[in-house]
Design an enzyme around this catalytic site. Sequence first.
Site, PDB file in Angstrom:
ATOM      1  N   LYS A   1      35.320   0.884  -1.497  1.00 25.15           N
ATOM      2  CA  LYS A   1      34.480   0.778  -2.693  1.00 25.15           C
ATOM      3  C   LYS A   1      34.733   2.043  -3.493  1.00 25.15           C
ATOM      4  O   LYS A   1      34.188   3.112  -3.157  1.00 25.15           O
ATOM      5  CB  LYS A   1      33.006   0.643  -2.294  1.00 25.15           C
ATOM      6  CG  LYS A   1      32.068   0.267  -3.429  1.00 25.15           C
ATOM      7  CD  LYS A   1      30.657   0.026  -2.890  1.00 25.15           C
ATOM      8  CE  LYS A   1      29.667  -0.288  -4.010  1.00 25.15           C
ATOM      9  NZ  LYS A   1      29.845  -1.654  -4.545  1.00 25.15           N
TER      10      LYS A   1
ATOM     11  N   GLU B   1      22.548 -16.551  -1.910  1.00 28.42           N
ATOM     12  CA  GLU B   1      21.167 -16.971  -2.155  1.00 28.42           C
ATOM     13  C   GLU B   1      20.330 -15.857  -2.771  1.00 28.42           C
ATOM     14  O   GLU B   1      20.229 -14.757  -2.236  1.00 28.42           O
ATOM     15  CB  GLU B   1      20.521 -17.430  -0.852  1.00 28.42           C
ATOM     16  CG  GLU B   1      19.119 -17.970  -1.023  1.00 28.42           C
ATOM     17  CD  GLU B   1      18.541 -18.494   0.262  1.00 28.42           C
ATOM     18  OE1 GLU B   1      17.566 -19.258   0.196  1.00 28.42           O
ATOM     19  OE2 GLU B   1      19.056 -18.143   1.345  1.00 28.42           O
TER      20      GLU B   1
ATOM     21  N   GLY C   1      28.728  -3.398  -9.522  1.00 27.19           N
ATOM     22  CA  GLY C   1      28.104  -4.199 -10.563  1.00 27.19           C
ATOM     23  C   GLY C   1      28.874  -5.470 -10.838  1.00 27.19           C
ATOM     24  O   GLY C   1      29.588  -5.991  -9.983  1.00 27.19           O
TER      25      GLY C   1
ATOM     26  N   GLU D   1      35.743  -3.496  -3.178  1.00 25.73           N
ATOM     27  CA  GLU D   1      34.509  -3.977  -3.797  1.00 25.73           C
ATOM     28  C   GLU D   1      34.200  -3.199  -5.062  1.00 25.73           C
ATOM     29  O   GLU D   1      34.211  -1.964  -5.084  1.00 25.73           O
ATOM     30  CB  GLU D   1      33.336  -3.855  -2.823  1.00 25.73           C
ATOM     31  CG  GLU D   1      32.046  -4.436  -3.375  1.00 25.73           C
ATOM     32  CD  GLU D   1      30.877  -4.272  -2.433  1.00 25.73           C
ATOM     33  OE1 GLU D   1      29.782  -3.912  -2.905  1.00 25.73           O
ATOM     34  OE2 GLU D   1      31.044  -4.498  -1.215  1.00 25.73           O
TER      35      GLU D   1
ATOM     36  N   ASP E   1      23.520  -6.531  -7.984  1.00 24.54           N
ATOM     37  CA  ASP E   1      22.555  -6.828  -6.910  1.00 24.54           C
ATOM     38  C   ASP E   1      22.455  -8.318  -6.604  1.00 24.54           C
ATOM     39  O   ASP E   1      21.360  -8.873  -6.477  1.00 24.54           O
ATOM     40  CB  ASP E   1      21.160  -6.281  -7.270  1.00 24.54           C
ATOM     41  CG  ASP E   1      21.117  -4.767  -7.278  1.00 24.54           C
ATOM     42  OD1 ASP E   1      21.897  -4.144  -6.530  1.00 24.54           O
ATOM     43  OD2 ASP E   1      20.318  -4.204  -8.049  1.00 24.54           O
TER      44      ASP E   1
ATOM     45  N   THR F   1      27.986  -6.933  -1.289  1.00 26.04           N
ATOM     46  CA  THR F   1      28.199  -6.246  -0.013  1.00 26.04           C
ATOM     47  C   THR F   1      27.782  -7.127   1.158  1.00 26.04           C
ATOM     48  O   THR F   1      28.428  -7.115   2.211  1.00 26.04           O
ATOM     49  CB  THR F   1      27.425  -4.913   0.008  1.00 26.04           C
ATOM     50  OG1 THR F   1      27.829  -4.125  -1.126  1.00 26.04           O
ATOM     51  CG2 THR F   1      27.729  -4.128   1.272  1.00 26.04           C
ATOM     52  N   HIS F   2      26.725  -7.906   0.992  1.00 25.82           N
ATOM     53  CA  HIS F   2      26.292  -8.871   2.016  1.00 25.82           C
ATOM     54  C   HIS F   2      27.436  -9.824   2.343  1.00 25.82           C
ATOM     55  O   HIS F   2      27.758 -10.060   3.515  1.00 25.82           O
ATOM     56  CB  HIS F   2      25.078  -9.638   1.488  1.00 25.82           C
ATOM     57  CG  HIS F   2      24.653 -10.796   2.329  1.00 25.82           C
ATOM     58  ND1 HIS F   2      24.169 -10.649   3.619  1.00 25.82           N
ATOM     59  CD2 HIS F   2      24.629 -12.124   2.066  1.00 25.82           C
ATOM     60  CE1 HIS F   2      23.857 -11.845   4.103  1.00 25.82           C
ATOM     61  NE2 HIS F   2      24.130 -12.745   3.194  1.00 25.82           N
TER      62      HIS F   2
END
Length: 219
Positions: free
Chosen positions: A37, A176, A118, A115, A12, A16-17
């Site tokens: 993925k 970020e 985790g 992708e 997290d 993906t962003h």
Amino acid sequence: MKALFVAGTGTDLGKTHVACALLRAARARGARVDAFKPVVSGFDPRAPEASDPARLAAAIGRPDAWAEVSPRRYAAPLAPNLAAQMEGETLAIDDLVADSRTWLAARDVDLVLVEGAGGVMSPLTDDATNLDLMIALDLPVLLVAGSYLGTVSHVLTALEALRARALAVAAIVVSESLDAPDLNQTMEMLKRFERRAPIVVAPRETAWNAEPLADLVLA
């Protein structure tokens, strides 16, 4: 064809962003793109549009292709092996490798992203991690990190693991983290210790311009 494995230093953190922004930036300059993925957990079949596979499908310009993007989908928000077991299945690394190789061999585009699920060392099966999948595919790695306190240590640890297995690191993206130290400050500190791979900053904004990252990847 350029192919990259998108890995994270943890879970997290914005893999993906970052992947979606890169895919959109590549498409904006006329590149043909695709994404895969191999396995995803925490997938709600009642709301597939909110999932990572759906976000990737939208980024490649095929919003209805989320089932192709992620052929192995499990509901529980757990490690993939545990989520699969809750649905009566057992994940095997050989199957994930075969899925990925078959998918890669069938692509005829300019850029593909695979992708992970985790972090670099997060379990995928009962006896294999994302790192094992990366070693088998032997793709350059796009390493995504956060900007929280401890990021530098986590990035350097991940780099040690990747390079010990002779995996190339195409770039590091500092994504970020919410309520975390200054993004640019984190990047500057990281630059003091990592001088081999280019480092790119990724703000949390939805409309983040990934042109600098696309420049690196498509060069």
